[in-house]
Motif scaffolding. Sequence first.
Motif, PDB file in Angstrom:
ATOM      1  N   TYR A  57      36.818 104.028 -47.144  1.00  0.00           N
ATOM      2  CA  TYR A  57      36.058 103.266 -46.144  1.00  0.00           C
ATOM      3  C   TYR A  57      35.706 104.147 -44.942  1.00  0.00           C
ATOM      4  O   TYR A  57      34.565 104.144 -44.469  1.00  0.00           O
ATOM      5  CB  TYR A  57      36.859 102.049 -45.697  1.00  0.00           C
ATOM      6  CG  TYR A  57      36.377 101.459 -44.392  1.00  0.00           C
ATOM      7  CD1 TYR A  57      35.209 100.706 -44.341  1.00  0.00           C
ATOM      8  CD2 TYR A  57      37.074 101.690 -43.202  1.00  0.00           C
ATOM      9  CE1 TYR A  57      34.743 100.188 -43.127  1.00  0.00           C
ATOM     10  CE2 TYR A  57      36.620 101.172 -42.003  1.00  0.00           C
ATOM     11  CZ  TYR A  57      35.452 100.427 -41.968  1.00  0.00           C
ATOM     12  OH  TYR A  57      35.009  99.920 -40.772  1.00  0.00           O
ATOM     13  N   LEU A  61      32.132 105.195 -43.501  1.00  0.00           N
ATOM     14  CA  LEU A  61      31.789 104.925 -42.106  1.00  0.00           C
ATOM     15  C   LEU A  61      31.241 106.165 -41.417  1.00  0.00           C
ATOM     16  O   LEU A  61      30.361 106.080 -40.549  1.00  0.00           O
ATOM     17  CB  LEU A  61      33.033 104.415 -41.365  1.00  0.00           C
ATOM     18  CG  LEU A  61      32.858 103.938 -39.928  1.00  0.00           C
ATOM     19  CD1 LEU A  61      32.011 102.666 -39.889  1.00  0.00           C
ATOM     20  CD2 LEU A  61      34.221 103.674 -39.288  1.00  0.00           C
ATOM     21  N   SER A  89      34.212  97.156 -48.265  1.00  0.00           N
ATOM     22  CA  SER A  89      33.581  97.617 -47.020  1.00  0.00           C
ATOM     23  C   SER A  89      32.895  98.964 -47.235  1.00  0.00           C
ATOM     24  O   SER A  89      31.803  99.203 -46.708  1.00  0.00           O
ATOM     25  CB  SER A  89      34.633  97.733 -45.910  1.00  0.00           C
ATOM     26  OG  SER A  89      35.127  96.474 -45.529  1.00  0.00           O
ATOM     27  N   ALA A  92      29.692  98.381 -49.093  1.00  0.00           N
ATOM     28  CA  ALA A  92      28.703  97.741 -48.220  1.00  0.00           C
ATOM     29  C   ALA A  92      28.069  98.756 -47.282  1.00  0.00           C
ATOM     30  O   ALA A  92      26.864  98.694 -46.991  1.00  0.00           O
ATOM     31  CB  ALA A  92      29.366  96.614 -47.432  1.00  0.00           C
ATOM     32  N   LEU A  93      28.853  99.708 -46.806  1.00  0.00           N
ATOM     33  CA  LEU A  93      28.333 100.721 -45.882  1.00  0.00           C
ATOM     34  C   LEU A  93      27.330 101.654 -46.550  1.00  0.00           C
ATOM     35  O   LEU A  93      26.457 102.212 -45.882  1.00  0.00           O
ATOM     36  CB  LEU A  93      29.499 101.544 -45.311  1.00  0.00           C
ATOM     37  CG  LEU A  93      30.345 100.856 -44.235  1.00  0.00           C
ATOM     38  CD1 LEU A  93      31.614 101.657 -43.954  1.00  0.00           C
ATOM     39  CD2 LEU A  93      29.547 100.681 -42.940  1.00  0.00           C
ATOM     40  N   GLU A  97      25.807  96.253 -51.557  1.00  0.00           N
ATOM     41  CA  GLU A  97      26.395  94.954 -51.271  1.00  0.00           C
ATOM     42  C   GLU A  97      26.734  94.191 -52.548  1.00  0.00           C
ATOM     43  O   GLU A  97      27.655  93.374 -52.563  1.00  0.00           O
ATOM     44  CB  GLU A  97      25.447  94.112 -50.406  1.00  0.00           C
ATOM     45  CG  GLU A  97      25.309  94.581 -48.975  1.00  0.00           C
ATOM     46  CD  GLU A  97      24.257  95.669 -48.820  1.00  0.00           C
ATOM     47  OE1 GLU A  97      23.702  96.107 -49.852  1.00  0.00           O
ATOM     48  OE2 GLU A  97      23.992  96.082 -47.678  1.00  0.00           O
ATOM     49  N   THR A 134      34.807  93.358 -43.341  1.00  0.00           N
ATOM     50  CA  THR A 134      34.045  93.335 -44.587  1.00  0.00           C
ATOM     51  C   THR A 134      33.015  92.219 -44.581  1.00  0.00           C
ATOM     52  O   THR A 134      31.854  92.420 -44.963  1.00  0.00           O
ATOM     53  CB  THR A 134      34.994  93.165 -45.781  1.00  0.00           C
ATOM     54  OG1 THR A 134      36.046  94.131 -45.715  1.00  0.00           O
ATOM     55  CG2 THR A 134      34.247  93.334 -47.096  1.00  0.00           C
ATOM     56  N   CYS A 136      31.549  90.827 -42.087  1.00  0.00           N
ATOM     57  CA  CYS A 136      30.439  91.167 -41.179  1.00  0.00           C
ATOM     58  C   CYS A 136      29.477  92.140 -41.842  1.00  0.00           C
ATOM     59  O   CYS A 136      28.249  92.012 -41.689  1.00  0.00           O
ATOM     60  CB  CYS A 136      30.988  91.755 -39.879  1.00  0.00           C
ATOM     61  SG  CYS A 136      31.782  90.549 -38.795  1.00  0.00           S
ATOM     62  N   LEU A 137      30.010  93.110 -42.577  1.00  0.00           N
ATOM     63  CA  LEU A 137      29.144  94.063 -43.267  1.00  0.00           C
ATOM     64  C   LEU A 137      28.292  93.376 -44.322  1.00  0.00           C
ATOM     65  O   LEU A 137      27.177  93.819 -44.619  1.00  0.00           O
ATOM     66  CB  LEU A 137      29.998  95.169 -43.918  1.00  0.00           C
ATOM     67  CG  LEU A 137      30.635  96.186 -42.962  1.00  0.00           C
ATOM     68  CD1 LEU A 137      31.632  97.064 -43.709  1.00  0.00           C
ATOM     69  CD2 LEU A 137      29.562  97.054 -42.310  1.00  0.00           C
ATOM     70  N   ASP A 139      27.254  90.298 -43.992  1.00  0.00           N
ATOM     71  CA  ASP A 139      26.505  89.258 -43.271  1.00  0.00           C
ATOM     72  C   ASP A 139      26.925  87.858 -43.696  1.00  0.00           C
ATOM     73  O   ASP A 139      26.082  86.957 -43.874  1.00  0.00           O
ATOM     74  CB  ASP A 139      25.001  89.450 -43.482  1.00  0.00           C
ATOM     75  CG  ASP A 139      24.186  88.706 -42.426  1.00  0.00           C
ATOM     76  OD1 ASP A 139      24.753  88.351 -41.372  1.00  0.00           O
ATOM     77  OD2 ASP A 139      22.984  88.465 -42.661  1.00  0.00           O
ATOM     78  N   GLN A 179      27.410  91.751 -33.914  1.00  0.00           N
ATOM     79  CA  GLN A 179      26.488  91.286 -34.941  1.00  0.00           C
ATOM     80  C   GLN A 179      26.041  89.847 -34.694  1.00  0.00           C
ATOM     81  O   GLN A 179      24.889  89.493 -34.976  1.00  0.00           O
ATOM     82  CB  GLN A 179      27.149  91.386 -36.313  1.00  0.00           C
ATOM     83  CG  GLN A 179      26.230  91.025 -37.473  1.00  0.00           C
ATOM     84  CD  GLN A 179      26.794  91.460 -38.806  1.00  0.00           C
ATOM     85  OE1 GLN A 179      27.724  92.258 -38.868  1.00  0.00           O
ATOM     86  NE2 GLN A 179      26.234  90.954 -39.890  1.00  0.00           N
TER      87      GLN A 179
END
Length: 389
Positions: A57, A61, A89, A92-93, A97, A134, A136-137, A139, A179
Amino acid sequence: TVYATHFLLEASKKGYLVPEAMKQSVLNNLRRVARNWKPVTSYYKDSEEATQAYRLYVLALAGSPEMGAMNRLKEMKDLTSMSRWSLASAYALVGREDVAQDLISKTTALPSGYSEYDETFGSDVRDQSIQLMTLCLLDKGKEAATLVEELSKQLSSDDWLSTQETAFAWVALAGYYQQYPAKTGSMQFTYQYAEQQETVRTEKSVWSDRLLEGADPSSSDLVIKNEGETTLYVRAESLAEIPQQDVKESQHKLKLSVTYQTTDGRPLDIASLEQGTNFTAQVLIQNPTALPLRNLVLTEIFPSGWEILNTRFMPTAVSSANSNVSYQDIRDDRVCSYVDHLAPGSHVLVRVNLCAVYPGKFYLPPVSCEAMYDRQIAANTASGMVEVK
């Protein structure tokens, strides 16, 4: 190492100066470890796996994802819940997704506790924070809002929280509010405190005022009524002189004793010292349990009339008499000594050189030792009074 790298990345994002050479050096190290990582079969299997997921992760990032290592970990059977969330996570980064959603859809309920074999400082609060990051990433604002409420209750309560829990919670909450920002606009509210009452209307985002001077905060309630359309976040502060506390000796799964000696090793009564006396505080920490104790911190706060003889570069430097002390932080009024590991039945001896400098009567704070990530492991001496003549 992963945790420290995560901190450096967050600091860099906020504009703090992080030397590029240092950042690249630690990221190169993480990439190397991530590529070569293999699962283990020891008691620490889950911790090693969770650390690898967290490592991946942090690399994602930093914009340096290790896709091969991520794919290999994803294909492992029986991944723990937290490994799945951290790995999700990472995906997703990097814009996957779909893979992240598939990972968290297969997770089971999070564990409610960690055994003594955990080496990730795990807890419910830490795990909920990773979940929130996670969501939040991905949405998923609705699911994230539920966790925000739970974490907010934890942070605003009087419950004991480790530094790991607090740090992860704040990072996760900051990301959520960035966010999903709260509705902003003009503030309009009334407040009443004792005989003071006022209606406030302002277009500013922050408002403050000083209430009654010298008032007893326990004698009156502060009542605030929000008459506007924006959410108010209220912080009330009071300043007071805290009386010296009579602290009793306490020991839980840890033994702690303090003695004082003259420079030539003879026992010394510190109740009354001559000005200019040099002496040594000697603290003995013992592990009486059948299990190893980890991440202990010994805090020695000294009376105002004493001074610490911080001469590390000299033979008489502040030192420990046992190599189990991993690090020592020497400040103006205290010394903090850190012990990473204390085996069952073993002990560590810590010595600090002092001098009685200022005449007068002073409060002697208790010496305390505690496990930084386990509130049940702690010990302290009794407080007292000392005199310098």
